[in-house]
Design a protein around this motif. Structure first.
Motif, PDB file in Angstrom:
ATOM      1  N   TYR A   1       0.831  -1.206   0.000  1.00 56.64           N
ATOM      2  CA  TYR A   1       0.000   0.000   0.000  1.00 56.64           C
ATOM      3  C   TYR A   1       0.863   1.252   0.000  1.00 56.64           C
ATOM      4  CZ  TYR A   1      -2.920   3.737   1.813  1.00 56.64           C
ATOM      5  OH  TYR A   1      -3.544   4.941   1.994  1.00 56.64           O
ATOM      6  N   ALA A   2       1.955   1.228   0.761  1.00 55.13           N
ATOM      7  CA  ALA A   2       2.832   2.397   0.838  1.00 55.13           C
ATOM      8  C   ALA A   2       3.462   2.696  -0.513  1.00 55.13           C
ATOM      9  CB  ALA A   2       3.911   2.163   1.892  1.00 55.13           C
ATOM     10  N   LEU A   3       3.863   1.667  -1.239  1.00 55.58           N
ATOM     11  CA  LEU A   3       4.441   1.889  -2.564  1.00 55.58           C
ATOM     12  C   LEU A   3       3.414   2.493  -3.505  1.00 55.58           C
ATOM     13  CD1 LEU A   3       6.751   1.541  -4.619  1.00 55.58           C
ATOM     14  CD2 LEU A   3       5.806  -0.726  -5.128  1.00 55.58           C
ATOM     15  N   PHE A   4       2.197   1.960  -3.497  1.00 53.82           N
ATOM     16  CA  PHE A   4       1.146   2.505  -4.347  1.00 53.82           C
ATOM     17  C   PHE A   4       0.929   3.989  -4.044  1.00 53.82           C
ATOM     18  CE2 PHE A   4      -3.358   3.665  -4.651  1.00 53.82           C
ATOM     19  CZ  PHE A   4      -3.582   3.458  -6.016  1.00 53.82           C
ATOM     20  N   THR A   5       0.856   4.340  -2.777  1.00 52.84           N
ATOM     21  CA  THR A   5       0.620   5.724  -2.391  1.00 52.84           C
ATOM     22  C   THR A   5       1.799   6.616  -2.765  1.00 52.84           C
ATOM     23  OG1 THR A   5      -0.677   4.906  -0.522  1.00 52.84           O
ATOM     24  CG2 THR A   5      -0.030   7.208  -0.459  1.00 52.84           C
ATOM     25  N   ALA A   6       3.024   6.113  -2.624  1.00 54.16           N
ATOM     26  CA  ALA A   6       4.203   6.900  -2.970  1.00 54.16           C
ATOM     27  C   ALA A   6       4.232   7.214  -4.464  1.00 54.16           C
ATOM     28  CB  ALA A   6       5.470   6.149  -2.557  1.00 54.16           C
ATOM     29  N   VAL A   7       3.896   6.241  -5.275  1.00 55.66           N
ATOM     30  CA  VAL A   7       3.893   6.464  -6.724  1.00 55.66           C
ATOM     31  C   VAL A   7       2.805   7.460  -7.110  1.00 55.66           C
ATOM     32  CG1 VAL A   7       3.532   5.359  -8.956  1.00 55.66           C
ATOM     33  CG2 VAL A   7       4.906   4.219  -7.220  1.00 55.66           C
ATOM     34  N   VAL A   8       1.629   7.356  -6.480  1.00 54.97           N
ATOM     35  CA  VAL A   8       0.555   8.313  -6.750  1.00 54.97           C
ATOM     36  C   VAL A   8       0.992   9.724  -6.390  1.00 54.97           C
ATOM     37  CG1 VAL A   8      -1.756   9.033  -6.043  1.00 54.97           C
ATOM     38  CG2 VAL A   8      -1.310   6.638  -6.544  1.00 54.97           C
ATOM     39  N   ALA A   9       1.605   9.881  -5.217  1.00 52.08           N
ATOM     40  CA  ALA A   9       2.039  11.207  -4.781  1.00 52.08           C
ATOM     41  C   ALA A   9       3.074  11.794  -5.731  1.00 52.08           C
ATOM     42  CB  ALA A   9       2.605  11.130  -3.362  1.00 52.08           C
ATOM     43  N   ALA A  10       4.070  11.002  -6.106  1.00 55.89           N
ATOM     44  CA  ALA A  10       5.126  11.504  -6.992  1.00 55.89           C
ATOM     45  C   ALA A  10       4.567  11.870  -8.361  1.00 55.89           C
ATOM     46  CB  ALA A  10       6.222  10.445  -7.127  1.00 55.89           C
ATOM     47  N   THR A  11       3.657  11.055  -8.871  1.00 50.84           N
ATOM     48  CA  THR A  11       3.088  11.338 -10.190  1.00 50.84           C
ATOM     49  C   THR A  11       2.220  12.587 -10.161  1.00 50.84           C
ATOM     50  OG1 THR A  11       3.059   8.944 -10.608  1.00 50.84           O
ATOM     51  CG2 THR A  11       1.812  10.338 -12.118  1.00 50.84           C
ATOM     52  N   ARG A  12       1.456  12.783  -9.084  1.00 46.58           N
ATOM     53  CA  ARG A  12       0.606  13.970  -8.999  1.00 46.58           C
ATOM     54  C   ARG A  12       1.429  15.249  -8.884  1.00 46.58           C
ATOM     55  NH1 ARG A  12      -4.361  11.902  -5.067  1.00 46.58           N
ATOM     56  NH2 ARG A  12      -5.558  10.890  -6.744  1.00 46.58           N
ATOM     57  N   LEU A  13       2.573  15.166  -8.241  1.00 47.44           N
ATOM     58  CA  LEU A  13       3.421  16.352  -8.153  1.00 47.44           C
ATOM     59  C   LEU A  13       3.856  16.826  -9.531  1.00 47.44           C
ATOM     60  CD1 LEU A  13       5.635  15.552  -5.024  1.00 47.44           C
ATOM     61  CD2 LEU A  13       3.903  17.341  -5.224  1.00 47.44           C
ATOM     62  N   GLY A  14       4.000  15.904 -10.469  1.00 49.42           N
ATOM     63  CA  GLY A  14       4.350  16.268 -11.835  1.00 49.42           C
ATOM     64  C   GLY A  14       3.182  16.236 -12.784  1.00 49.42           C
ATOM     65  N   GLY A  15       1.951  16.179 -12.242  1.00 47.99           N
ATOM     66  CA  GLY A  15       0.771  16.029 -13.090  1.00 47.99           C
ATOM     67  C   GLY A  15       0.547  17.188 -14.039  1.00 47.99           C
ATOM     68  N   GLU A  16       0.781  18.412 -13.570  1.00 48.45           N
ATOM     69  CA  GLU A  16       0.561  19.572 -14.443  1.00 48.45           C
ATOM     70  C   GLU A  16       1.497  19.529 -15.643  1.00 48.45           C
ATOM     71  OE1 GLU A  16       0.522  24.475 -14.193  1.00 48.45           O
ATOM     72  OE2 GLU A  16       1.032  23.259 -12.434  1.00 48.45           O
ATOM     73  N   ARG A  17       2.741  19.167 -15.417  1.00 45.95           N
ATOM     74  CA  ARG A  17       3.711  19.075 -16.511  1.00 45.95           C
ATOM     75  C   ARG A  17       3.316  17.956 -17.482  1.00 45.95           C
ATOM     76  NH1 ARG A  17       8.733  21.147 -16.831  1.00 45.95           N
ATOM     77  NH2 ARG A  17       8.620  21.737 -14.637  1.00 45.95           N
ATOM     78  N   LEU A  18       2.846  16.815 -16.951  1.00 43.96           N
ATOM     79  CA  LEU A  18       2.436  15.710 -17.807  1.00 43.96           C
ATOM     80  C   LEU A  18       1.243  16.093 -18.686  1.00 43.96           C
ATOM     81  CD1 LEU A  18       2.724  12.667 -15.360  1.00 43.96           C
ATOM     82  CD2 LEU A  18       4.125  13.100 -17.395  1.00 43.96           C
ATOM     83  N   GLU A  19       0.294  16.828 -18.113  1.00 44.06           N
ATOM     84  CA  GLU A  19      -0.871  17.217 -18.906  1.00 44.06           C
ATOM     85  C   GLU A  19      -0.479  18.203 -19.997  1.00 44.06           C
ATOM     86  OE1 GLU A  19      -5.454  18.830 -18.362  1.00 44.06           O
ATOM     87  OE2 GLU A  19      -4.172  18.520 -16.618  1.00 44.06           O
ATOM     88  N   ARG A  20       0.459  19.114 -19.713  1.00 45.21           N
ATOM     89  CA  ARG A  20       0.935  20.022 -20.758  1.00 45.21           C
ATOM     90  C   ARG A  20       1.628  19.254 -21.875  1.00 45.21           C
ATOM     91  NH1 ARG A  20       2.831  23.406 -16.458  1.00 45.21           N
ATOM     92  NH2 ARG A  20       4.957  22.698 -16.889  1.00 45.21           N
ATOM     93  N   LEU A  21       2.329  18.187 -21.519  1.00 44.61           N
ATOM     94  CA  LEU A  21       3.098  17.427 -22.499  1.00 44.61           C
ATOM     95  C   LEU A  21       2.223  16.501 -23.335  1.00 44.61           C
ATOM     96  CD1 LEU A  21       5.924  16.573 -23.575  1.00 44.61           C
ATOM     97  CD2 LEU A  21       5.950  14.833 -21.769  1.00 44.61           C
ATOM     98  N   LEU A  22       1.289  15.791 -22.680  1.00 39.18           N
ATOM     99  CA  LEU A  22       0.516  14.755 -23.361  1.00 39.18           C
ATOM    100  C   LEU A  22      -0.890  15.189 -23.760  1.00 39.18           C
ATOM    101  CD1 LEU A  22       1.475  11.748 -21.046  1.00 39.18           C
ATOM    102  CD2 LEU A  22       2.520  12.381 -23.235  1.00 39.18           C
ATOM    103  N   GLY A  23      -1.458  16.159 -23.044  1.00 41.48           N
ATOM    104  CA  GLY A  23      -2.864  16.485 -23.238  1.00 41.48           C
ATOM    105  C   GLY A  23      -3.735  15.612 -22.341  1.00 41.48           C
ATOM    106  N   ALA A  24      -4.941  16.088 -22.067  1.00 41.47           N
ATOM    107  CA  ALA A  24      -5.819  15.414 -21.102  1.00 41.47           C
ATOM    108  C   ALA A  24      -6.224  14.025 -21.576  1.00 41.47           C
ATOM    109  CB  ALA A  24      -7.061  16.267 -20.849  1.00 41.47           C
ATOM    110  N   HIS A  25      -6.590  13.896 -22.865  1.00 37.38           N
ATOM    111  CA  HIS A  25      -7.101  12.617 -23.362  1.00 37.38           C
ATOM    112  C   HIS A  25      -6.051  11.530 -23.274  1.00 37.38           C
ATOM    113  CE1 HIS A  25      -7.339   9.980 -27.066  1.00 37.38           C
ATOM    114  NE2 HIS A  25      -8.288   9.516 -26.291  1.00 37.38           N
ATOM    115  N   LEU A  26      -4.854  11.816 -23.757  1.00 37.58           N
ATOM    116  CA  LEU A  26      -3.810  10.798 -23.751  1.00 37.58           C
ATOM    117  C   LEU A  26      -3.363  10.470 -22.329  1.00 37.58           C
ATOM    118  CD1 LEU A  26      -1.996   9.000 -25.405  1.00 37.58           C
ATOM    119  CD2 LEU A  26      -0.371  10.897 -25.625  1.00 37.58           C
ATOM    120  N   LEU A  27      -3.342  11.462 -21.456  1.00 35.00           N
ATOM    121  CA  LEU A  27      -2.923  11.223 -20.078  1.00 35.00           C
ATOM    122  C   LEU A  27      -3.897  10.290 -19.370  1.00 35.00           C
ATOM    123  CD1 LEU A  27      -1.019  11.795 -17.736  1.00 35.00           C
ATOM    124  CD2 LEU A  27      -2.310  13.874 -17.258  1.00 35.00           C
ATOM    125  N   VAL A  28      -5.208  10.522 -19.537  1.00 37.42           N
ATOM    126  CA  VAL A  28      -6.199   9.667 -18.875  1.00 37.42           C
ATOM    127  C   VAL A  28      -6.249   8.287 -19.525  1.00 37.42           C
ATOM    128  CG1 VAL A  28      -8.650   9.372 -18.374  1.00 37.42           C
ATOM    129  CG2 VAL A  28      -7.579  11.602 -18.088  1.00 37.42           C
TER     130      VAL A  28
END
Length: 466
Positions: free
Chosen positions: A290-317
């Motif tokens: 569970y801790a690993l799952f939560t850590a990966v979610v936290a790290a990915t969300r911290l970079g979420g804005e950059r990912l959405e700018r790079l990929l766009g909403a449709h491709l990201l989801v």
């Protein structure tokens, strides 16, 4: 305002720590309460249902008392109840205690978001993703503490009591810095009564009767005008609600949000049970998954804005959903616990940004509806034609669409735990996790349909990001 920003981040972190602390202890709590998988599914239904029931009262409480008071009271009581969760010796007591905890933390969720919006307004910076990332970090802190406690041989009751004590101390420190915005009080709820009593006191007996009669006529005329305006606003609001509920593209967004909510709940609340029961690991390994799952979610969300700018909403989801499905299938069919934990990490990376982006698509749907003239009229100012803060808030649109998608997604949170528990009880945990993987596969076509709610554009780089 820097202290207010830090305080809001701290509240989100404490909120996540509460959830992470007890969610990581689900295997031990289930064993302590003698709850099988099917019964455990019903137990986990309680906190989700309580969160839904307390959402609207929490908003009203924030409007009346302010988010600071609501946060202090509900989060403080939440830590007290968290300590009691570790003492539950039966499934019924565990379910009731978790339901009370879920209701309190649901109110904290609303109050924390109200406080966060106040900081965003004051600083004019898009900080909400950062605040929500702190919730994930808090979950990681809670799960990590549970893992360390289990490795040290500390009991569940001791661990949860320690988290409650540390949380209460932190809350005492940061509460004073929380924003305390609330809407202005109404100047007078009874204008007719005020006009009559005021004129009775200020004029003589003879002139008073004429003044009172005149004020009564003006008050009645004013009430009639307000009634007509209210009827018009009610008709427009009714048209808007029908337009929202009848939008098939918006239903696609909501369907994706439901599936994502079910998958996140499965990974958060069932990953420990899966590792302990399916691979016969120690509790500390289940907590570590569970801790690993939560850590990966936290790290990915911290970079979420950059990912959405790079990929766009449709491709990201859509791409994230496919990655999450692959991770969950790997977990369900893993020959060893280490492989299953790696699959949970992949699922966390795929699911992390899906729900926030889907909520953003719902907001874009509302903006497009207003722009095309299908909304509730000119949103550039308030109903009375005056400008000001209300005009700025109303200019964005999408409030009803976001509320609609969120409400439908909460239904997924309610239905997910018992369905997974029932499937696990009938066909086993691997098939239950595999079913969640199939649900993730269905998010991809929903995201493809959802992109039609607004033109697919990669978000522009904000000034704060430069």
């Amino acid at each position: 305002m820097l202290l207010a920003r830090v305080a809001v981040c701290a509240v989100f972190l404490l909120d996540g720590a509460v959830y992470g602390s007890w969610a990581a202890q689900v295997p031990a709590l289930a064993r302590q309460a003698h709850a099988g998988n099917a019964v455990l599914g019903l137990v986990l239904l309680g906190p989700a249902a309580a969160m839904v029931l307390t959402a609207v009262p929490a908003g009203r409480a924030c409007a009346r008392f302010g988010p600071r008071a609501v946060t202090a009271v509900c989060l403080g009581l939440g830590f007290v109840v968290l300590a009691l969760v570790g003492t539950a010796g039966s499934a019924l007591r565990l379910g009731l205690t978790l339901a009370v905890l879920g209701g309190l933390m649901g109110m904290v969720d609303v109050a924390a978001n109200v406080a966060g919006v106040a900081v965003v307004r004051a600083l004019d910076r898009p900080l909400m993703p950062l605040f929500h990332a702190h919730f994930s970090i808090g979950g990681l802190v809670g799960a990590g503490g549970a893992a360390l406690g289990a490795a040290a041989g500390a009991g569940t009751t001791t661990q949860l009591a320690a988290v409650a004590g540390a949380g209460l101390l932190t809350l005492t420190v940061v509460t004073r810095w929380l924003p305390d915005e609330r809407p202005p009080a109404r100047e007078d709820r009874h204008p007719r009564r005020s006009a009559v009593s005021g004129d009775d006191r200020s004029v003589g007996v003879g002139d008073g009767r004429g003044a009172v009669a005149g004020d009564r006529r003006r008050a009645v005329a004013g009430d009639r005008r307000h009634a007509v305006a209210g009827d018009r606003r009610g008709a427009v609001a009714g048209d808007r609600r029908r337009a929202v509920a009848g939008d098939r593209r918006l239903w696609a967004v909501a369907a994706g949000a439901v599936l994502v909510a079910v998958a996140e709940g499965a990974c958060s609340e069932w990953s420990g049970i899966f590792l302990v029961q399916q691979h016969e690991t120690a509790d500390v390994v289940g907590v570590g998954g569970y801790a690993l799952f939560t850590a990966v979610v936290a790290a990915t969300r911290l970079g979420g804005e950059r990912l959405e700018r790079l990929l766009g909403a449709h491709l990201l989801v859509g791409g994230g959903a496919l990655l999450a499905a692959a991770g969950l299938l790997l977990t369900a069919t893993a020959p060893a616990a280490s492989v299953a934990i790696a699959g949970l990490g992949l699922a966390g990376a795929g699911l992390a940004c899906a729900f926030p982006v889907l909520i953003g698509l719902a907001g874009r749907a509302g903006e497009a509806r207003d722009r095309d003239g299908d909304g509730d009229g000119d949103r550039g100012g308030r109903e009375d034609g005056r400008g000001g803060e209300g005009a700025e808030v109303g200019r964005g649109g999408g409030e009803r669409e976001i509320a609609f998608v969120t409400t439908v997604a909460y239904a997924g949170m309610l239905a997910g735990p018992p369905l997974i528990g029932w499937t696990a009880g009938v066909a086993g945990l691997p098939l239950a996790m595999g079913t969640v993987a199939v649900a993730c596969l269905a998010v991809a076509p929903a995201a493809w349909i959802a992109r039609r709610t607004a033109p697919e554009t990669k978000p522009a780089r904000s000034p704060a990001a430069t």
